[in-house]
Motif scaffolding. Structure first.
Motif: not given
Length: 154
Positions: A42-60, A65-68, A94-98
């Motif tokens: 799902e992340v891969m699809e979003t990155i491709l669709k939005q034409r971005i190179t990654g994004g922040p990982v957040v909690d609720d 908390i990280g970046i992918i 499983d893959y994000m940078s902490h």
């Protein structure tokens, strides 16, 4: 006859009248973010669709908390080929940078440019009181410099 001191006309101090341009002025506030439990496909699809190179990982609570990034996704692709396994059950966790380098919203745009050069990063999340409030990219710094050039550089 007494000694007279003559200092001559003093030059006025030169003061840079430009306002400091801050990260806050050019950072993006509406961000595409990800969660640790989000499926990696799902992340891969979003990155491709939005034409971005990654994004922040957040909690609720919007705590960073990280970046992918696309670099992390290269690891996903490598793992799937090397282990000959589909990645359907893998998540962002499983893959994000902490370890995430952030920048202060009040940092000068030139300081941001220097950090981009020094680190090689493409983006810096901006946090305030532990919460993600924005992100600045290399392109945002280029836009800021371009606007400055129009107004101040000769």
């Amino acid at each position: 006859m007494g000694i007279k001191s003559f200092m001559g006309r003093r030059s006025e101090e030169k003061v840079d009248k430009r306002e400091s341009i801050r990260v806050r002025d050019y950072m993006k506030r509406k961000l595409i973010t990800f969660t640790v439990d989000q499926n990696i496909n799902e992340v891969m699809e979003t990155i491709l669709k939005q034409r971005i190179t990654g994004g922040p990982v957040v909690d609720d609570q919007k705590n960073l908390i990280g970046i992918i990034s696309d670099t992390d996704l290269m690891q996903v692709i490598g793992d799937s080929r090397y282990h000959n396994m589909p990645v359907g059950d893998k998540t962002v966790a499983d893959y994000m940078s902490h370890q995430v380098s952030t920048i202060d919203a009040e940092a000068d745009i030139f300081d941001a440019a220097a950090r981009f050069l020094k680190t090689g990063h493409r983006r810096f999340p901006v946090i305030e009181d532990g919460k993600l409030i924005g992100q600045i990219s290399r392109m945002d710094v280029i836009i800021a410099a371009s606007n400055l050039k129009k107004n101040h550089w000769r």
